[in-house]
Scaffold this active site. Structure first.
Site, mmCIF file in Angstrom:
data_model
loop_
_atom_site.group_PDB
_atom_site.id
_atom_site.type_symbol
_atom_site.label_atom_id
_atom_site.label_comp_id
_atom_site.label_asym_id
_atom_site.label_seq_id
_atom_site.Cartn_x
_atom_site.Cartn_y
_atom_site.Cartn_z
ATOM 1 N N GLY A 48 0.832 -1.202 0.000
ATOM 2 C CA GLY A 48 0.000 0.000 0.000
ATOM 3 C C GLY A 48 0.864 1.248 0.000
ATOM 4 O O GLY A 48 1.710 1.426 0.882
ATOM 5 N N GLU A 55 -18.564 18.377 1.411
ATOM 6 C CA GLU A 55 -17.682 19.110 0.494
ATOM 7 C C GLU A 55 -18.165 18.955 -0.953
ATOM 8 O O GLU A 55 -18.171 19.903 -1.733
ATOM 9 C CB GLU A 55 -16.243 18.592 0.640
ATOM 10 C CG GLU A 55 -15.652 18.958 1.989
ATOM 11 C CD GLU A 55 -14.203 18.534 2.180
ATOM 12 O OE1 GLU A 55 -13.479 19.247 2.883
ATOM 13 O OE2 GLU A 55 -13.807 17.505 1.637
ATOM 14 N N ASP A 88 -6.009 3.019 7.854
ATOM 15 C CA ASP A 88 -7.444 2.698 7.863
ATOM 16 C C ASP A 88 -7.745 1.225 8.113
ATOM 17 O O ASP A 88 -8.866 0.879 8.486
ATOM 18 C CB ASP A 88 -8.067 3.058 6.507
ATOM 19 C CG ASP A 88 -8.393 4.534 6.392
ATOM 20 O OD1 ASP A 88 -8.022 5.284 7.314
ATOM 21 O OD2 ASP A 88 -9.004 4.929 5.385
ATOM 22 N N GLN A 130 -4.155 11.719 8.934
ATOM 23 C CA GLN A 130 -3.134 11.969 9.958
ATOM 24 C C GLN A 130 -2.797 10.721 10.770
ATOM 25 O O GLN A 130 -1.650 10.490 11.124
ATOM 26 C CB GLN A 130 -3.606 13.092 10.898
ATOM 27 C CG GLN A 130 -3.210 14.463 10.426
ATOM 28 C CD GLN A 130 -1.691 14.619 10.257
ATOM 29 O OE1 GLN A 130 -0.910 14.079 11.012
ATOM 30 N NE2 GLN A 130 -1.298 15.347 9.237
HETATM 31 C C1 FAD Z 1 -13.113 10.836 -0.626
HETATM 32 C C2 FAD Z 1 -12.287 10.813 0.648
HETATM 33 C C3 FAD Z 1 -12.033 11.996 1.317
HETATM 34 C C4 FAD Z 1 -11.275 11.986 2.483
HETATM 35 N N1 FAD Z 1 -11.047 13.172 3.118
HETATM 36 C C5 FAD Z 1 -10.237 13.197 4.190
HETATM 37 C C6 FAD Z 1 -9.903 14.430 4.817
HETATM 38 O O1 FAD Z 1 -10.362 15.505 4.403
HETATM 39 N N2 FAD Z 1 -9.062 14.386 5.890
HETATM 40 C C7 FAD Z 1 -8.548 13.212 6.352
HETATM 41 O O2 FAD Z 1 -7.755 13.230 7.292
HETATM 42 N N3 FAD Z 1 -8.860 12.037 5.808
HETATM 43 C C8 FAD Z 1 -9.681 11.990 4.733
HETATM 44 N N4 FAD Z 1 -9.988 10.796 4.144
HETATM 45 C C9 FAD Z 1 -9.484 9.565 4.744
HETATM 46 C C10 FAD Z 1 -8.039 9.340 4.364
HETATM 47 O O3 FAD Z 1 -7.843 9.511 2.977
HETATM 48 C C11 FAD Z 1 -7.651 7.936 4.798
HETATM 49 O O4 FAD Z 1 -7.806 7.856 6.196
HETATM 50 C C12 FAD Z 1 -6.211 7.625 4.442
HETATM 51 O O5 FAD Z 1 -6.064 7.610 3.041
HETATM 52 C C13 FAD Z 1 -5.804 6.270 5.016
HETATM 53 O O6 FAD Z 1 -4.499 5.993 4.631
HETATM 54 P P1 FAD Z 1 -4.050 4.482 4.407
HETATM 55 O O7 FAD Z 1 -2.602 4.520 4.105
HETATM 56 O O8 FAD Z 1 -4.544 3.637 5.512
HETATM 57 O O9 FAD Z 1 -4.881 4.016 3.128
HETATM 58 P P2 FAD Z 1 -4.915 4.626 1.673
HETATM 59 O O10 FAD Z 1 -4.399 6.010 1.633
HETATM 60 O O11 FAD Z 1 -6.289 4.372 1.180
HETATM 61 O O12 FAD Z 1 -3.895 3.717 0.874
HETATM 62 C C14 FAD Z 1 -4.100 2.353 0.674
HETATM 63 C C15 FAD Z 1 -3.234 1.933 -0.492
HETATM 64 O O13 FAD Z 1 -3.213 0.511 -0.542
HETATM 65 C C16 FAD Z 1 -3.358 0.092 -1.867
HETATM 66 N N5 FAD Z 1 -3.943 -1.251 -1.817
HETATM 67 C C17 FAD Z 1 -5.097 -1.621 -1.260
HETATM 68 N N6 FAD Z 1 -5.278 -2.944 -1.363
HETATM 69 C C18 FAD Z 1 -4.196 -3.427 -2.021
HETATM 70 C C19 FAD Z 1 -3.789 -4.716 -2.450
HETATM 71 N N7 FAD Z 1 -4.538 -5.792 -2.219
HETATM 72 N N8 FAD Z 1 -2.617 -4.842 -3.107
HETATM 73 C C20 FAD Z 1 -1.843 -3.767 -3.355
HETATM 74 N N9 FAD Z 1 -2.181 -2.516 -2.967
HETATM 75 C C21 FAD Z 1 -3.330 -2.355 -2.310
HETATM 76 C C22 FAD Z 1 -4.275 1.120 -2.494
HETATM 77 O O14 FAD Z 1 -4.133 1.154 -3.901
HETATM 78 C C23 FAD Z 1 -3.783 2.399 -1.830
HETATM 79 O O15 FAD Z 1 -2.759 3.033 -2.570
HETATM 80 C C24 FAD Z 1 -10.768 10.769 2.986
HETATM 81 C C25 FAD Z 1 -11.010 9.589 2.308
HETATM 82 C C26 FAD Z 1 -11.760 9.602 1.138
HETATM 83 C C27 FAD Z 1 -12.022 8.317 0.399
#
Ligand code: FAD
Length: 417
Positions: A10, A174, A303, A319
């Site tokens: 990810g 938004e 997440d 964050q």
């Molecule tokens: C529309 C939207 C608006 C948002 N607005 C806000 C905001 O204003 N403020 C805020 O703080 N948070 C916001 N969030 C939440 C925030 O974006 C997430 O909490 C954050 O992205 C989580 O980070 P992460 O690294 O856990 O997952 P992500 O950033 O989602 O990254 C996960 C990564 O894993 C990859 N992946 C998933 N499964 C696989 C697999 N099986 N094999 C290979 N790769 C894989 C995906 O392609 C992705 O690149 C928002 C979310 C969305 C959807």
């Protein structure tokens, strides 16, 4: 001595932060993602409403890490983990379940859309999680105006020009406000048979107020602002049904050809791959050092992880993912170079923000509550700062200034595969 292998799955906020924290670590790091880009999800709604182009909210992971010589980027979809033998399996366009060995594993696979057990809603109410989703929503919105303009029967205009957003969290709010600005400014003078300003935008949520994570006064401010922009806010009722003709809420049908789902999230299948304890939502329960019980070499962040702080689960926000990613990276670095064990992870809450239309935002940082233009400036500065690269920051800044002054948008193209 064979080199230590760290595999990160990810390249979102959590995974990229981990990789960056390992830039000086004497290890071979492999970062696997199913897309070739790091996506800035908080600005996805601006792609969906034509303010920004897809290229302004995402950057190629390979480019972001081009100077990090110890890190290899692989475009592949992870399908499983063998935690006893320490292998991750990934597939790409022409190979399936390719094994890759690790000494340390970081799972940062984020979340997907949840329809609260109603998977059948998905075909009528697309969500907003990926760039493909955002472009699809943009297509649907722009297409609805084109269809209405081409339609001779004025009775059908109303159905085509009714947009329903399900979910009054930050994304729904938004998005509804941005849509209201789009129809009342940018599109206003471009159509001859229809008046885009008559567009009906309905925001629906089962919660009693919008932006439930904010204080009640900010939530009320946001609701009033939405109403001033012409958005119909329907709270306190869950959606009963969605089909090709719209939605049913509180027994009433709202006829609409464009329904957008921003309501729920479900974690990635990381818990299933590991076969470990998950919380009610399916997120992997991690220990205070973000490792999985019994497996100090496996970290889960962002997440897809579940960790309580002060008796409450940490929220699924950028964050948390960023701070957890950095923590996991530093902890792995220390273990490899023989440094001290860190204190248990603690999330530092920097506050919450949401934009409600042009030049207006609500901001909550501890006891500080702010709304209006100053809050919008703070929102803009923070979001620019967290974009992955300098060229994105410059490009988005210029686009925002241009859109603010002229009302013109970055991309209003209908691009279908
Ligand atoms: C529309 C939207 C608006 C948002 N607005 C806000 C905001 O204003 N403020 C805020 O703080 N948070 C916001 N969030 C939440 C925030 O974006 C997430 O909490 C954050 O992205 C989580 O980070 P992460 O690294 O856990 O997952 P992500 O950033 O989602 O990254 C996960 C990564 O894993 C990859 N992946 C998933 N499964 C696989 C697999 N099986 N094999 C290979 N790769 C894989 C995906 O392609 C992705 O690149 C928002 C979310 C969305 C959807």
């Amino acid at each position: 001595m064979p080199q230590i292998k760290v595999v990160i799955v990810g390249a979102g906020f959590g995974g990229l932060a981990t990789a960056r924290a390992l830039r000086n670590t004497p290890a071979r790091i492999t970062l696997i993602d199913r897309t070739n880009h790091h996506l800035f999800q908080p600005l996805l709604y601006q792609v969906a409403t034509s303010v920004l182009t897809p290229g302004q909210v995402a950057s190629p992971v390979r480019g972001v890490l081009r100077r990090q010589k110890n890190t290899t980027v692989i475009l592949g979809e992870v399908t499983g983990v063998d935690k006893d033998n320490k292998y991750v399996f990934w597939s790409d366009a022409d190979r399936e379940n390719v094994p890759i060995h690790y000494n340390y594993l970081v799972l940062a696979t984020g979340a997907t859309q949840s329809y609260f057990g109603h998977k059948e809603f998905a075909q009528y109410a697309p969500g907003l999680k990926t760039l493909v989703d955002a472009v699809a929503v943009r297509n649907n919105i722009l297409q609805a105006f084109e269809q209405a303009e081409a339609e001779e029967d004025p009775r059908r205009h109303r159905d085509l020009l009714t947009f329903v957003l399900v979910g009054a969290g930050p994304t729904g709010v938004e998005m509804a406000a941005a849509l209201a600005i789009l129809v009342r400014s940018t599109l206003k003078s471009e159509f001859r048979r229809i008046d885009p300003a008559t567009t009906r935008i309905v925001l629906v949520d089962m919660a009693p107020r919008v932006l439930t994570d904010f204080s009640e006064d900010l939530s009320n401010t946001a609701k009033l602002r939405l109403q001033k922009l012409g958005v119909e806010v329907r709270l306190g009722h869950s959606v009963e049904h969605i089909d090709a003709d719209g939605i049913i809420v509180a027994g009433e049908r709202i006829v609409s050809k464009t329904v957008i789902w921003t309501a729920g999230v479900a974690p990635s299948p990381a818990g299933k791959w590991l076969n470990v304890e998950t919380d009610g939502a399916g997120r992997v329960r991690v220990q205070p050092d973000l490792t999985v019980p019994g497996h100090p070499e496996i970290f889960v962040v962002g997440d897809t992880a579940s960790l309580d702080q002060n008796g409450k689960p940490l929220p699924g926000v950028a964050q948390v993912a960023l701070q957890q990613g950095r923590y996991a990276g530093r902890w792995i670095h220390n273990r490899i170079v023989g440094g001290a064990a860190p204190k248990p992870f603690r999330y530092f809450d920097k506050g919450s923000m949401a934009v409600v239309g042009k030049g207006f935002a609500v901001v909550q940082i501890g006891k500080i509550r702010l709304s209006g233009f100053a809050a919008w400036l703070a929102w803009a500065a923070v979001h620019l700062q967290f974009l992955a690269t300098l060229n994105l920051r410059v490009s988005v800044f210029v686009q925002w200034v241009w859109t603010y002054i002229t009302g013109q948008r970055g991309s209003r193209l209908i691009v279908k595969p």
